[in-house]
Design a protein around this motif. Structure first.
Motif, PDB file in Angstrom:
ATOM      1  N   GLY A   1      67.427 -31.896  13.735  1.00 30.23           N
ATOM      2  CA  GLY A   1      68.803 -31.494  13.478  1.00 30.23           C
ATOM      3  C   GLY A   1      69.352 -32.091  12.192  1.00 30.23           C
ATOM      4  N   GLN A   2      69.078 -33.362  11.944  1.00 28.92           N
ATOM      5  CA  GLN A   2      69.548 -34.004  10.719  1.00 28.92           C
ATOM      6  C   GLN A   2      68.908 -33.379   9.491  1.00 28.92           C
ATOM      7  OE1 GLN A   2      68.396 -37.990  11.797  1.00 28.92           O
ATOM      8  NE2 GLN A   2      70.482 -38.579  12.340  1.00 28.92           N
ATOM      9  N   LEU A   3      67.614 -33.091   9.579  1.00 24.48           N
ATOM     10  CA  LEU A   3      66.921 -32.495   8.450  1.00 24.48           C
ATOM     11  C   LEU A   3      67.413 -31.079   8.179  1.00 24.48           C
ATOM     12  CD1 LEU A   3      64.750 -33.406   6.485  1.00 24.48           C
ATOM     13  CD2 LEU A   3      63.018 -32.467   8.021  1.00 24.48           C
ATOM     14  N   THR A   4      67.683 -30.316   9.227  1.00 23.42           N
ATOM     15  CA  THR A   4      68.207 -28.958   9.057  1.00 23.42           C
ATOM     16  C   THR A   4      69.571 -28.982   8.376  1.00 23.42           C
ATOM     17  OG1 THR A   4      67.020 -28.165  11.016  1.00 23.42           O
ATOM     18  CG2 THR A   4      68.906 -26.866  10.271  1.00 23.42           C
ATOM     19  N   GLU A   5      70.444 -29.864   8.820  1.00 21.07           N
ATOM     20  CA  GLU A   5      71.778 -29.963   8.225  1.00 21.07           C
ATOM     21  C   GLU A   5      71.699 -30.378   6.763  1.00 21.07           C
ATOM     22  OE1 GLU A   5      76.021 -32.340   8.980  1.00 21.07           O
ATOM     23  OE2 GLU A   5      74.289 -32.662  10.295  1.00 21.07           O
ATOM     24  N   LEU A   6      70.829 -31.331   6.465  1.00 20.28           N
ATOM     25  CA  LEU A   6      70.685 -31.799   5.089  1.00 20.28           C
ATOM     26  C   LEU A   6      70.157 -30.689   4.183  1.00 20.28           C
ATOM     27  CD1 LEU A   6      70.837 -34.303   3.217  1.00 20.28           C
ATOM     28  CD2 LEU A   6      68.474 -34.796   3.875  1.00 20.28           C
ATOM     29  N   LEU A   7      69.195 -29.926   4.656  1.00 24.17           N
ATOM     30  CA  LEU A   7      68.650 -28.832   3.857  1.00 24.17           C
ATOM     31  C   LEU A   7      69.689 -27.742   3.618  1.00 24.17           C
ATOM     32  CD1 LEU A   7      65.117 -28.563   5.502  1.00 24.17           C
ATOM     33  CD2 LEU A   7      65.565 -29.115   3.105  1.00 24.17           C
ATOM     34  N   ARG A   8      70.461 -27.418   4.616  1.00 22.34           N
ATOM     35  CA  ARG A   8      71.475 -26.376   4.452  1.00 22.34           C
ATOM     36  C   ARG A   8      72.579 -26.812   3.495  1.00 22.34           C
ATOM     37  NH1 ARG A   8      71.805 -24.269  10.785  1.00 22.34           N
ATOM     38  NH2 ARG A   8      69.885 -22.996  10.672  1.00 22.34           N
ATOM     39  N   GLU A   9      72.937 -28.097   3.516  1.00 23.98           N
ATOM     40  CA  GLU A   9      73.927 -28.601   2.576  1.00 23.98           C
ATOM     41  C   GLU A   9      73.439 -28.503   1.138  1.00 23.98           C
ATOM     42  OE1 GLU A   9      74.771 -32.552   3.783  1.00 23.98           O
ATOM     43  OE2 GLU A   9      76.111 -31.967   5.436  1.00 23.98           O
ATOM     44  N   ALA A  10      72.122 -28.573   0.956  1.00 23.69           N
ATOM     45  CA  ALA A  10      71.537 -28.482  -0.385  1.00 23.69           C
ATOM     46  C   ALA A  10      71.092 -27.060  -0.720  1.00 23.69           C
ATOM     47  CB  ALA A  10      70.358 -29.434  -0.500  1.00 23.69           C
ATOM     48  N   ASN A  11      71.525 -26.079   0.068  1.00 25.80           N
ATOM     49  CA  ASN A  11      71.207 -24.667  -0.171  1.00 25.80           C
ATOM     50  C   ASN A  11      69.727 -24.343  -0.006  1.00 25.80           C
ATOM     51  OD1 ASN A  11      73.797 -23.519  -0.653  1.00 25.80           O
ATOM     52  ND2 ASN A  11      73.800 -24.435  -2.698  1.00 25.80           N
ATOM     53  N   PHE A  12      69.142 -24.858   1.070  1.00 26.00           N
ATOM     54  CA  PHE A  12      67.794 -24.491   1.483  1.00 26.00           C
ATOM     55  C   PHE A  12      67.855 -23.919   2.902  1.00 26.00           C
ATOM     56  CE2 PHE A  12      66.660 -27.620  -1.776  1.00 26.00           C
ATOM     57  CZ  PHE A  12      65.627 -26.967  -2.431  1.00 26.00           C
ATOM     58  N   THR A  13      66.962 -22.991   3.178  1.00 25.75           N
ATOM     59  CA  THR A  13      66.855 -22.410   4.505  1.00 25.75           C
ATOM     60  C   THR A  13      65.523 -22.801   5.124  1.00 25.75           C
ATOM     61  OG1 THR A  13      68.200 -20.498   3.863  1.00 25.75           O
ATOM     62  CG2 THR A  13      66.851 -20.282   5.849  1.00 25.75           C
ATOM     63  N   PRO A  14      65.515 -23.594   6.206  1.00 28.07           N
ATOM     64  CA  PRO A  14      64.245 -23.942   6.859  1.00 28.07           C
ATOM     65  C   PRO A  14      63.524 -22.675   7.322  1.00 28.07           C
ATOM     66  CG  PRO A  14      66.024 -25.354   7.643  1.00 28.07           C
ATOM     67  CD  PRO A  14      66.667 -24.269   6.831  1.00 28.07           C
ATOM     68  N   ALA A  15      62.236 -22.585   6.988  1.00 20.10           N
ATOM     69  CA  ALA A  15      61.477 -21.384   7.314  1.00 20.10           C
ATOM     70  C   ALA A  15      60.367 -21.639   8.321  1.00 20.10           C
ATOM     71  CB  ALA A  15      60.877 -20.779   6.041  1.00 20.10           C
ATOM     72  N   ALA A  16      59.768 -22.805   8.298  1.00 17.78           N
ATOM     73  CA  ALA A  16      58.654 -23.105   9.204  1.00 17.78           C
ATOM     74  C   ALA A  16      58.639 -24.595   9.500  1.00 17.78           C
ATOM     75  CB  ALA A  16      57.333 -22.664   8.593  1.00 17.78           C
ATOM     76  N   TRP A  17      58.247 -24.914  10.757  1.00 21.03           N
ATOM     77  CA  TRP A  17      58.204 -26.301  11.198  1.00 21.03           C
ATOM     78  C   TRP A  17      56.821 -26.629  11.725  1.00 21.03           C
ATOM     79  CZ3 TRP A  17      62.507 -29.501  10.754  1.00 21.03           C
ATOM     80  CH2 TRP A  17      63.734 -28.871  10.490  1.00 21.03           C
ATOM     81  N   SER A  18      56.465 -27.907  11.613  1.00 20.86           N
ATOM     82  CA  SER A  18      55.232 -28.391  12.201  1.00 20.86           C
ATOM     83  C   SER A  18      55.404 -29.892  12.485  1.00 20.86           C
ATOM     84  CB  SER A  18      54.039 -28.151  11.260  1.00 20.86           C
ATOM     85  OG  SER A  18      52.827 -28.478  11.910  1.00 20.86           O
ATOM     86  N   ASP A  19      54.450 -30.454  13.214  1.00 14.62           N
ATOM     87  CA  ASP A  19      54.515 -31.869  13.588  1.00 14.62           C
ATOM     88  C   ASP A  19      53.128 -32.485  13.462  1.00 14.62           C
ATOM     89  OD1 ASP A  19      57.380 -31.997  14.852  1.00 14.62           O
ATOM     90  OD2 ASP A  19      56.415 -30.281  15.808  1.00 14.62           O
ATOM     91  N   ALA A  20      53.107 -33.820  13.365  1.00 14.98           N
ATOM     92  CA  ALA A  20      51.832 -34.529  13.262  1.00 14.98           C
ATOM     93  C   ALA A  20      52.007 -35.945  13.785  1.00 14.98           C
ATOM     94  CB  ALA A  20      51.342 -34.537  11.812  1.00 14.98           C
ATOM     95  N   LEU A  21      50.880 -36.637  13.913  1.00 14.18           N
ATOM     96  CA  LEU A  21      50.825 -38.032  14.367  1.00 14.18           C
ATOM     97  C   LEU A  21      51.345 -38.177  15.797  1.00 14.18           C
ATOM     98  CD1 LEU A  21      51.988 -39.964  11.159  1.00 14.18           C
ATOM     99  CD2 LEU A  21      49.693 -39.240  11.829  1.00 14.18           C
ATOM    100  N   PHE A  22      50.605 -37.586  16.724  1.00 15.75           N
ATOM    101  CA  PHE A  22      50.946 -37.735  18.137  1.00 15.75           C
ATOM    102  C   PHE A  22      50.216 -38.903  18.780  1.00 15.75           C
ATOM    103  CE2 PHE A  22      51.815 -33.296  17.161  1.00 15.75           C
ATOM    104  CZ  PHE A  22      53.048 -33.112  17.757  1.00 15.75           C
TER     105      PHE A  22
END
Length: 258
Positions: A156-177
Motif C-alpha cells: 500500500g505504501q509503495l502504491t501510494e508513493l508511485l501514484r504521487e510520482a505519476n507512475f501506475t503499478p502494472a505488475a507485482w512479484s515477491d521474493a525471499l520467502f
C-alpha cells in the motif's frame, strides 16, 4: 543506516547472498518483458541483475548513490558505472527506457523526489522496476543482510508513493520467502521454503518487486528546489583555513601579522 558498497559485495559473495540473488532473479523474471535495444539503467546495487537482464539492451549503465559508493563494472571493456545523487541524475529528459532499483529507494533521503527524477529521465513508454524490503517480512528485521537497513515498505505504501510520482503499478512479484539464516542446514531447504512461502504466506515475503509505467496524462507542478547537500571528495583537506591557520608554535597569529 546506509548499505556500503563493500558490505553489499561481501554479502552477495556468500552462500546466503547467492541464494537471495537467485530468489530475486526469479521474481524479476516473472514480470520482466524483453525489450530489444532498450536503454537500461540500474540505480543502487544492481550489478548481478544488469548482467542477466541487460544482454539484449542497446546500452546499460549502473548508477550508484554517492552515500553507497561505487565500483568499476564491467570487469572488461569500458566502465559503465557512475557515482550519482539520486535526486539529480546526469541524464537528459526522456532518455531511458527502463530503470531498475535495488538497494536504492529504501535508502533515499526523499523517495518521492527520487521517483520524480526517475519520471523525468524515462521515455514516454518507460518503466521502472523496484525491489524494496517488505515491512511485514522477516528479512527487514535482521541487520546481517542489506535488507535489514533502510526504510521497508508495504504494498500500500509503495502504491501510494508511485501514484504521487505519476507512475501506475502494472505488475507485482515477491521474493525471499525462506528465513535469512546463515546456518547450512537451513539454507539446504531454501527451495522448499521458497515454494511453500509463495503458496502459504505470500504477504510475508522478504522483498516486494513492482513494475510501474510512467503516467503522462496528469500534470506535474514545477517547483524550484535547491539541493540540500554538497558532496566533497574524501581526499579534500578539511580543517584550518588560510586566515585561521594555526602557527607552528601553537598560537594563533595576531591580527597585524602578515
Amino acid at each position: 543506516m546506509y548499505s556500503d558498497i563493500v558490505d553489499l559485495r561481501s554479502f552477495y559473495s556468500t552462500t546466503l547472498g547467492r541464494l537471495a540473488e537467485r530468489s530475486i532473479t526469479m521474481a524479476l523474471s516473472s514480470i520482466w518483458a524483453v525489450v530489444p535495444n532498450e536503454r537500461l539503467v540500474g540505480l543502487g546495487y544492481t550489478l548481478p541483475w544488469l548482467e542477466r537482464f541487460g544482454t539484449d539492451a542497446e546500452r546499460v549503465f549502473a548508477f550508484m548513490p554517492a552515500t553507497q559508493g561505487a565500483v568499476v563494472w564491467p570487469a572488461t571493456g569500458p566502465t559503465a558505472t557512475a557515482l550519482v545523487f539520486d535526486e539529480e541524475l546526469p541524464l537528459v529528459d526522456a532518455s531511458i527506457d527502463r530503470m531498475l532499483l535495488v538497494h536504492s529507494l529504501e535508502h533515499a533521503e526523499n523517495p518521492r523526489e527520487t521517483l520524480n527524477e526517475i519520471w523525468r529521465v524515462l521515455s514516454p513508454a518507460g518503466r521502472v522496476v523496484i525491489v524494496v524490503p517488505n515491512r511485514r517480512g522477516v528479512w527487514a528485521r535482521f541487520e546481517h543482510t542489506p535488507f535489514g537497513s533502510g526504510r521497508p515498505f508495504s504494498r500500500g505504501q509503495l502504491t501510494e508513493l508511485l501514484r504521487e510520482a505519476n507512475f501506475t503499478p502494472a505488475a507485482w512479484s515477491d521474493a525471499l520467502f525462506f528465513p535469512p539464516s546463515r546456518r547450512r542446514f537451513m539454507m539446504r531447504f531454501h527451495n522448499v521454503l521458497e515454494r511453500a512461502g509463495r503458496r502459504f504466506w505470500p504477504i510475508f515475503s522478504g522483498v516486494i518487486v513492482v513494475e510501474a509505467q510512467k503516467r503522462l496524462y496528469q500534470g506535474v507542478p514545477v517547483v524550484q528546489r535547491a539541493s540540500r547537500r554538497v558532496f566533497v571528495p574524501v581526499f579534500s583537506p578539511h580543517g584550518a583555513t588560510r586566515l585561521g591557520r594555526i602557527s607552528p608554535t601553537g598560537n594563533a597569529p595576531s591580527p597585524g601579522c602578515r
